[in-house]
Design an enzyme around this catalytic site. Structure first.
Site, short mmCIF file in Angstrom:
data_model
loop_
_atom_site.label_atom_id
_atom_site.label_comp_id
_atom_site.label_asym_id
_atom_site.label_seq_id
_atom_site.Cartn_x
_atom_site.Cartn_y
_atom_site.Cartn_z
N ASP A 282 0.98 -1.22 0.76
CA ASP A 282 -0.57 -0.02 0.37
C ASP A 282 0.75 1.00 -0.10
O ASP A 282 1.77 0.87 0.37
CB ASP A 282 -1.18 0.43 1.41
CG ASP A 282 -2.27 0.67 1.05
OD1 ASP A 282 -2.03 1.76 0.19
OD2 ASP A 282 -2.98 0.45 1.37
C1 NOJ Z 1 -4.12 3.91 0.53
C2 NOJ Z 1 -5.59 3.14 0.20
O1 NOJ Z 1 -4.86 1.99 1.44
C3 NOJ Z 1 -5.55 2.05 -0.62
O2 NOJ Z 1 -6.83 1.54 -0.31
C4 NOJ Z 1 -5.72 2.99 -1.95
O3 NOJ Z 1 -6.22 1.81 -2.89
C5 NOJ Z 1 -4.33 3.50 -1.89
N1 NOJ Z 1 -4.10 4.63 -1.57
C6 NOJ Z 1 -3.89 3.71 -3.68
O4 NOJ Z 1 -4.70 4.71 -3.68
#
Ligand code: NOJ
Length: 763
Positions: A282
């Protein structure tokens, strides 16, 4: 014979980039292609493949294009048009080896057309409708040059304080697993390489929904039994359905951050579950290993992440900075790097990008003149799915449906709000293209009745909250305050109500209140809206409350005072029309809650499938020394699976095909469902099981099957479910997945609480 296609040919066929002659690649043999490329790649090029860069982040676009051309970027996200993505793909093909990049995005509940938020999709209990939302999302996203979505988000949520409750599908492992598989298949289509398919990257692996206290990014610590039994099944279902990607969670899992968790990413995901796809960290998660305090420095963080099994690093520079040195010093083996690179290349191969890097970007001549053109939307599908997702919680004296010749006072800060209809994670959605409730009601009522609109209050008057919400949407403040005094707004609303036959109050949350990082300590309506509601109640007029929110709210007071209560979540592009369809009875509501609604925050968690206790609370007979809070009854205000209809259904006692079940045999459970009312409608028959005695404590019930069915007025239908030994299994104290002999209770009903039961024995 293997097909050999020199890149130079492909390049000239596309005609849009400088040709770099490369020896032919074995395009028809995935493994051979990957091995050939790995042999040709330098270490720097390999590490480049492991980088997923955010467009619009710290790096200017020109720099990104240069980096791509230098083979230092493997994929990007947040760039969402063909015209924007094409020059980046051109640059990738100009790189020494011409390896295509792929383009990712958070297509969570729609792309240009926004469907209801995920929690609402789950409320439909309609897998066909959910599949439709996934297919439309995939076709719209791929038509914008996107290859991969960071979805579905299948974190089990038992704590509505967590803002990301809105992004998931609720509290139940079975329902969420069914949806997980459905959406993976919908996104990826029959062939992932097809131009209208996108790769699904299921998230957040794992157990992110169990952050302590519902506070985002907090610790997760749970027993292995609970993890296996309740939290892991949806991820597993997505993997089994063929998800090409897995996004790794930001939280710790029993002391080790998921991003550094070898057990999670290697032993469980790859070895036990056989996942062969791509793992993605993430946003910035590898860097966060320092703040978690499990890595001394960036070098150690990069080593931990690659060793744990993170292939692609999202928005993080540590792989770039540290992996070369780690490999050169022999601290990380080149084999480990090669395995990660092979999975990135494999994903690109599966997406069809080696055969045609412009598969989803297409030719410039075919680019849409206007990406947000009305003609690109799928309004009919959005309206159909949204209608299925609305949950009727109360309907006293048959207040609903409304008459079309009524004079309706439409009041509330969400009644005419476009942006809130979108819900969170709908970045390619355009607020102005949503239908608000006001627009939906006005369109439906036509000339026969009247809609008198007044805002009534701001979503909140709490300056701190407003500041937070507008900070969240830093590019464009979206919580805009009405400058009138609260009393002036309420007075206007009362004026509107005075002339009306019925009040419809659109209340709830601004969409940013149910979002990543938007955890709440309270689940009540903000004070400004509560004050408005109390003033409306005092008029004595029939009152319909239309809720818009991304999580269960505390509704005790509202329930007591409203005549009808419709949960609409954030219903998407066609939200206003879909809600109007239900309010006027053009569509009979059939949604059911995928998560229980607590009476109060103090009562959380209220999930229905909790383990049995030695001193259980007995409804109607609460007493000392039972498991209870003495100020209020146990149990949810609205239980899991609950939702009303404009008609009445009657369900018979379940009939079993036999009382004793031998292993390998099937048991048939049947019930007769009758629509006793005067209008057609749909409902969801839910089958729960309870294992009466186990070697470990078993839940009071667990959902095992459901079926949504539509019945004409007066119609009767027999619904049959087939159960086998596999439905009776659980993870015992040693984590073995077993079905123990003994008695089981089948519970059947139209919600998790009001059930009728029958028993059988597993021999
Ligand atoms: C952080 C988030 O936790 C995740 O769900 C998301 O896909 C990513 N950012 C990318 O935007």
């Amino acid at each position: 014979m293997k097909r050999l296609l020199p890149f130079v040919l492909l390049a000239s066929a596309m005609g849009s980039f400088a040709c770099v002659a490369q020896p032919a690649l074995p395009l028809d043999d995935r493994q051979a292609l990957i091995e050939t490329l790995l042999e040709r790649m330098t270490l720097a090029e390999k590490i480049g493949q492991l980088r997923l860069i955010s467009i619009g982040g710290d790096m200017p676009r020109e720099r990104i294009v240069e980096e791509i051309a230098a083979g230092r970027i493997g994929a990007t996200f947040n760039s969402v048009t063909r015209a924007d993505n094409r020059p980046m793909q051109d640059a990738a093909l100009r790189s020494r080896l011409g390896i295509p990049i792929f383009f990712a995005y958070d297509v969570v509940h729609g792309h240009r057309t926004i469907f209801p938020i995920s929690l609402a999709l789950a409320s439909s209990w309609d897998l066909e409708a959910i599949a439709l939302s996934g297919r439309v999302s995939a076709s719209e996203a791929s038509a914008d040059g996107l290859d991969l979505t960071f979805a579905p988000m299948v974190d089990i949520t038992r704590d509505p304080r967590w803002g990301r409750t809105s992004e998931g599908f609720g509290e139940d492992p079975y329902l969420v697993s069914q949806i997980a598989g459905t959406l993976v298949r919908a996104y990826q289509g029959e062939r992932l390489s097809a131009a209208d398919s996108v790769m699904a990257s299921v998230k957040h692996f794992a157990v992110y929904g169990a952050v302590e206290g519902g506070r985002d990014y907090n610790v997760v610590d749970m027993s292995p039994q609970r993890m296996y039994q309740d939290y892991l099944p949806p991820y597993r279902a997505a993997v089994d359905a063929g998800a090409g990607g897995v996004m790794v969670a930001l939280n710790t899992v029993n002391g080790v951050p998921a991003s550094a968790n070898r057990w999670l990413l290697r032993d469980l995901l790859r070895d036990d579950w056989g996942f062969r796809g791509l793992t993605i960290s993430d946003h910035g998660a590898i860097d966060e290993l320092l703040r978690h305090g499990v890595a001394r420095d960036g070098r150690e963080a990069a080593r931990l992440a690659i060793e744990a099994g993170i292939d692609l690093s999202m928005h993080d520079s540590l792989y770039l900075q540290e992996l070369p040195g780690l490999v050169e010093r022999g601290e990380v083996s080149i084999e480990l790097i090669d395995q990660a690179v092979a999975r990135v290349l494999g994903a690109k191969y599966d997406l069809g990008l080696f055969h045609d890097p412009y598969r989803r970007i297409g030719r410039a001549a075919d680019d849409p003149a206007e990406v947000n053109a009305e003609s690109r939307l799928h309004r009919e599908a959005a309206r159909q799915v949204a209608r299925e997702s609305l949950v009727l919680l109360e309907n006293r004296e048959r207040t609903l449906p409304l008459r079309k010749d009524a004079r309706i006072a439409l009041i509330g800060p969400l009644a005419d709000s476009h942006v809130d209809m979108l819900g969170s994670w709908s970045a390619a959605g355009v607020a102005a293209q949503t239908v608000t409730l006001r627009q939906g009601l006005e369109a439906a009522i036509g000339e026969s009745g009247r809609v008198i609109h007044a805002r009534g209050s701001n979503v909140t008057d709490d300056a701190g909250m407003i500041e937070y919400l507008n900070f969240l949407n830093w590019d464009r403040p979206e919580v805009v305050q009405d400058s009138r005094s609260p009393q002036a707004m309420i007075d206007e609303a009362l004026g509107a109500a005075r002339d009306a036959d019925v009040i419809v109050a659109a209340l709830g949350e601004a969409r940013g209140m149910s979002h990543e990082s938007s955890s709440r300590t309270s689940l009540t309506l903000p004070a400004s809206q509560q004050a408005l509601l109390e003033a409306l109640v005092a008029t004595g007029k029939p009152l319909v409350v239309v809720l818009m929110n991304g999580r269960p709210l505390q509704l005790g007071w509202v329930r007591e005072h409203a005549d009808a209560l419709l949960e609409t979540w954030f219903a998407g592009t066609e939200g206003g029309n879909a809600i109007a369809d239900v309010l006027f009875g053009a569509h009979n509501p059939s949604g059911k809650l995928p998560i229980s609604f607590p009476r109060s925050v103090g009562q959380i968690p209220t999930y229905y499938n909790h383990p049995r206790l030695g001193r259980p609370y007995v409804e109607g007979r609460p007493g000392n020394y039972t498991s209870q809070y003495f100020e209020e009854p146990n149990g949810a205000l609205y239980p899991f699976g609950y939702g009303l209809s404009y008609t009445d259904f009657e369900v018979s006692k379940p009939q079993l095909s036999q009382r004793k079940l031998k292993r390998g045999q099937r048991l048939e459970v049947s019930v007769t469902v009758k629509n006793r009312g005067a209008r057609a409608g749909a409902t969801v028959v839910q089958l729960y099981l309870q294992d009466l005695v186990g070697s470990a404590v078993r839940p009071v019930k667990e959902l095992k099957r459901f079926e949504k069915l539509s019945l004409e007025a007066g119609e009767t239908r027999v619904v049959r479910f087939s159960l086998g030994e596999e439905d009776l299994r659980f993870h015992d104290a040693r984590l073995d997945f077993v079905a123990e002999p003994g008695e089981f209770e089948v519970q059947l009903g139209l919600d998790s609480r009001a059930v009728q039961s029958a028993r059988f024995e597993l021999l």
